[in-house]
Design an enzyme around this catalytic site. Structure first.
Site, mmCIF file in Angstrom:
data_model
loop_
_atom_site.group_PDB
_atom_site.id
_atom_site.type_symbol
_atom_site.label_atom_id
_atom_site.label_comp_id
_atom_site.label_asym_id
_atom_site.label_seq_id
_atom_site.Cartn_x
_atom_site.Cartn_y
_atom_site.Cartn_z
ATOM 1 N N GLU A 1 8.580 -3.542 5.171
ATOM 2 C CA GLU A 1 8.885 -4.885 5.682
ATOM 3 C C GLU A 1 7.946 -5.843 4.963
ATOM 4 O O GLU A 1 6.793 -6.001 5.360
ATOM 5 C CB GLU A 1 8.671 -4.934 7.203
ATOM 6 C CG GLU A 1 9.681 -4.140 8.002
ATOM 7 C CD GLU A 1 11.047 -4.826 8.096
ATOM 8 O OE1 GLU A 1 11.132 -6.048 7.850
ATOM 9 O OE2 GLU A 1 12.024 -4.135 8.416
ATOM 10 N N CYS B 1 6.421 -14.242 8.061
ATOM 11 C CA CYS B 1 7.053 -13.712 6.840
ATOM 12 C C CYS B 1 8.358 -14.429 6.521
ATOM 13 O O CYS B 1 8.724 -14.551 5.351
ATOM 14 C CB CYS B 1 7.297 -12.222 7.002
ATOM 15 S SG CYS B 1 8.224 -11.820 8.481
HETATM 16 P P1 NAD Z 1 -2.539 -7.306 6.028
HETATM 17 O O1 NAD Z 1 -3.662 -7.736 5.159
HETATM 18 O O2 NAD Z 1 -2.727 -7.220 7.481
HETATM 19 O O3 NAD Z 1 -2.041 -5.923 5.452
HETATM 20 C C1 NAD Z 1 -1.068 -5.201 6.118
HETATM 21 C C2 NAD Z 1 -1.564 -3.788 6.289
HETATM 22 O O4 NAD Z 1 -1.775 -3.188 5.025
HETATM 23 C C3 NAD Z 1 -2.897 -3.711 7.034
HETATM 24 O O5 NAD Z 1 -2.799 -2.742 8.038
HETATM 25 C C4 NAD Z 1 -3.894 -3.363 5.961
HETATM 26 O O6 NAD Z 1 -4.938 -2.558 6.443
HETATM 27 C C5 NAD Z 1 -3.065 -2.611 4.949
HETATM 28 N N1 NAD Z 1 -3.553 -2.791 3.587
HETATM 29 C C6 NAD Z 1 -3.967 -3.939 3.012
HETATM 30 N N2 NAD Z 1 -4.336 -3.723 1.742
HETATM 31 C C7 NAD Z 1 -4.145 -2.407 1.499
HETATM 32 C C8 NAD Z 1 -4.350 -1.547 0.354
HETATM 33 N N3 NAD Z 1 -4.813 -2.017 -0.790
HETATM 34 N N4 NAD Z 1 -4.029 -0.246 0.491
HETATM 35 C C9 NAD Z 1 -3.566 0.239 1.648
HETATM 36 N N5 NAD Z 1 -3.359 -0.514 2.743
HETATM 37 C C10 NAD Z 1 -3.652 -1.803 2.680
HETATM 38 O O7 NAD Z 1 -1.318 -8.210 5.856
HETATM 39 P P2 NAD Z 1 -0.852 -9.003 4.614
HETATM 40 O O8 NAD Z 1 -0.401 -8.032 3.565
HETATM 41 O O9 NAD Z 1 -1.779 -10.088 4.252
HETATM 42 O O10 NAD Z 1 0.408 -9.673 5.359
HETATM 43 C C11 NAD Z 1 1.002 -10.786 4.899
HETATM 44 C C12 NAD Z 1 2.245 -10.392 4.149
HETATM 45 O O11 NAD Z 1 3.053 -9.599 4.984
HETATM 46 C C13 NAD Z 1 3.077 -11.576 3.769
HETATM 47 O O12 NAD Z 1 3.592 -11.368 2.493
HETATM 48 C C14 NAD Z 1 4.198 -11.563 4.790
HETATM 49 O O13 NAD Z 1 5.381 -12.171 4.340
HETATM 50 C C15 NAD Z 1 4.360 -10.102 5.010
HETATM 51 N N6 NAD Z 1 4.912 -9.846 6.329
HETATM 52 C C16 NAD Z 1 6.129 -9.298 6.413
HETATM 53 C C17 NAD Z 1 6.709 -9.090 7.637
HETATM 54 C C18 NAD Z 1 8.066 -8.497 7.772
HETATM 55 O O14 NAD Z 1 8.408 -8.113 8.878
HETATM 56 N N7 NAD Z 1 8.857 -8.413 6.723
HETATM 57 C C19 NAD Z 1 6.009 -9.429 8.795
HETATM 58 C C20 NAD Z 1 4.749 -9.960 8.670
HETATM 59 C C21 NAD Z 1 4.201 -10.159 7.437
#
Ligand code: NAD
Length: 495
Positions: free
Chosen positions: A210, A244
């Site tokens: 997602e 998102c």
């Molecule tokens: P985040 O930083 O919370 O990361 C998400 C998860 O990934 C966390 O649990 C984190 O620990 C893990 N993570 C981060 N970097 C990692 C790595 N290098 N290796 C392994 N795991 C890792 O969230 P984010 O990525 O900043 O979230 C924002 C993004 O998520 C935006 O692009 C947003 O559009 C997208 N998003 C999508 C949805 C959806 O339902 N499609 C919902 C919310 C957010």
């Protein structure tokens, strides 16, 4: 760091012993989640206030009640969804029992994101439970208060032999990803999505990604532009743009822009007053890193900041900001904004808007504000996006019957409602036959030595056709008659 291998081994042990097989057990766990949401409402409200300054109404509707409603729906439907599903029969399976048998994958890894930190950890967990899986839940460390609340409360409500919370950030997730799971459900950025997909590929683990991206909003010259602008801005400034599916940028003609910018000014003032910083309805940016990222976008834009632009970094506050005169080279157009900045890009025509949308990665959502059906249909049919919403934003997520997910770089797979149950379910195809003489006689043509004289009968029998609605015995007689005729005609042709 905890011994994650041991946790997964324990969960797999519980799964193999069939602990999650009973539907009553699953219902009980779902009821426990519902109870956890009810009994700890204030604790979750406080956690989200601390992480994002999330207004109480938003926490209740989009996080707490969303998860509760999810549980209610899963409990209501679980007997229907977990039942075997018969499939249509063909002439060759007329006497057999072909059906789909829903089975859980096993141990799922659920990795949540920070912007809806409760919702995005629990909304995938509930269908995983309903489908009969065990699960490791890794909430986002970027929303630490909510992550802690989940780590403290889940063990009090859910069976620890089947569902475990793992706390931590990138190092912990990296360790978890070295282990073999039976399903991975990830929510977060597209960049990290690729890391997850790579880790999943190592064990050929199925996964749902997602992800995010830049979701455009095309605004046509509507008769009720004020309503259109309200719905657009609500999608953009709710959660301070950290959604998102928030509209990332606007595509409209110069003449529409002239009409909507004054409306935007008026509405933002009505909602958040002249001082959005002191409004109780406006969120904060989740971390200093994200404030700096957004600050850079605002500082480097080549467009005109026509609304907002104020930043109070120490408060993690960024004012609702609208920028006109933006082009695709602008600082705001290099990555998903994920914050309260709305660039407006001028286009001359619908065709140009479509071309621009198609020149970029496939978005998670595509919004069209228009009263012209041919414009709506043209954009829908000539573009590709995770979802397509007309004259509103975000609310596509609230329709349980609509699967929610991306396409291409905005994600793979989907969930919500039955789609979530399906995501965590392997529909095992089952064919049950008996060892009786009748169907054996009808289908013994498969055994060598082959008889070329019977080919007419075989082709007639195996031809893809819809079974008539009248009784299958009559149909069987017709079929046999057809076979005899086929056989006879083959013999005649030979003479
Ligand atoms: P985040 O930083 O919370 O990361 C998400 C998860 O990934 C966390 O649990 C984190 O620990 C893990 N993570 C981060 N970097 C990692 C790595 N290098 N290796 C392994 N795991 C890792 O969230 P984010 O990525 O900043 O979230 C924002 C993004 O998520 C935006 O692009 C947003 O559009 C997208 N998003 C999508 C949805 C959806 O339902 N499609 C919902 C919310 C957010």
């Amino acid at each position: 760091m905890e011994n994650f291998g041991k946790i997964v081994q324990e969960l797999r042990g519980s799964f193999m012993k069939g602990r999650t097989r009973s539907i009553e057990f699953r219902i009980q766990q779902l009821k426990n989640i519902e109870r956890m949401m009810i009994e700890n409402e204030q604790c979750f409200i406080d956690a989200l206030k601390s992480d994002l300054n999330k207004p109480v109404q938003d926490t209740i509707l989009a996080e707490i009640d969303y998860v509760k409603n999810d549980c209610i729906s899963l409990i209501r439907n679980i007997h229907k969804w977990t039942a075997d599903q018969p499939v249509a029969k063909s002439p060759t399976t007329l006497m057999d029992k072909p059906y789909l048998h829903p089975e859980p994958f096993g141990v799922a890894l659920i990795i949540g994101a920070w912007n809806f930190p409760l919702h995005l950890s629990l909304a995938p967990l509930t269908p995983a439970i309903a489908a009969g899986n065990c699960a490791v839940i890794k909430p986002s460390e970027i929303a630490p208060a909510t992550a802690k609340a989940l780590a403290d409360l889940i063990p009090l409500y859910l069976d620890q032999q089947c569902y475990r919370v793992v706390s931590g950030g990138v190092p912990e997730t990296t360790e978890l990803l070295k282990l073999q799971f039976d399903y991975i459900f990830y929510t977060g950025s597209t960049v990290v999505g690729k890391i997850i997909a790579e880790a999943a590929a190592k064990y050929l683990t199925p996964c749902t990604l997602e992800l995010g991206g830049k979701s455009p909003a095309f605004v046509d010259d509507c008769t009720n532009l004020e309503t259109a602008v309200k719905r657009l801005l609500w999608g953009k400034f709710n959660n301070a743009g950290q959604i998102c599916v928030a509209p990332d940028y606007v595509l409209c003609t110069k003449s529409v822009e002239k009409k909507i910018v004054p409306l935007m000014k008026k509405i933002i003032k009505e909602w958040y007053s002249d001082q959005p910083a002191s409004s109780g309805c406006y969120c904060r940016i989740v971390s200093t890193r994200h404030v700096e990222r957004l600050q850079n976008m605002i500082n480097k834009t080549t467009g005109n900041i026509v609304i907002g632009g104020t930043i109070e970094a120490s408060e993690k506050y960024i004012e609702p900001t609208v920028i006109t005169g933006v082009n695709f080279d602008d600082s705001t157009m290099q990555e998903e904004i994920f914050g309260p900045i709305l660039p407006i890009i001028n286009i001359e025509s619908v065709n140009e808007a479509i071309e621009l949308i198609n020149s970029r990665d496939k978005p998670l959502a595509l919004y069209v504000f228009s009263e012209n059906e041919s414009v709506i249909n043209q954009i829908r049919d000539q573009t590709s996006s995770g979802g397509f919403t007309v004259n509103d934003t975000i609310l596509q997520l609230s329709v349980e019957e609509l699967p929610f997910g991306g396409v291409g770089s905005s994600g793979t797979g989907a969930y919500h409602g039955k789609h979530g149950f399906d995501t965590f379910t392997h529909y095992k195809p089952v064919l049950e036959k008996d060892l009786g003489w009748m169907m054996e006689k009808v289908s013994d043509f498969r055994y060598p030595p082959y008889d070329p004289k019977r080919i007419g009968f075989i082709r007639n029998l195996t031809k893809n056709r819809e079974l008539p609605s009248f009784g299958f015995l009559k149909y069987l007689m017709m079929l046999l008659l057809g076979g005899v005729l086929g056989y006879a005609s083959a013999c005649l042709a030979k003479e």
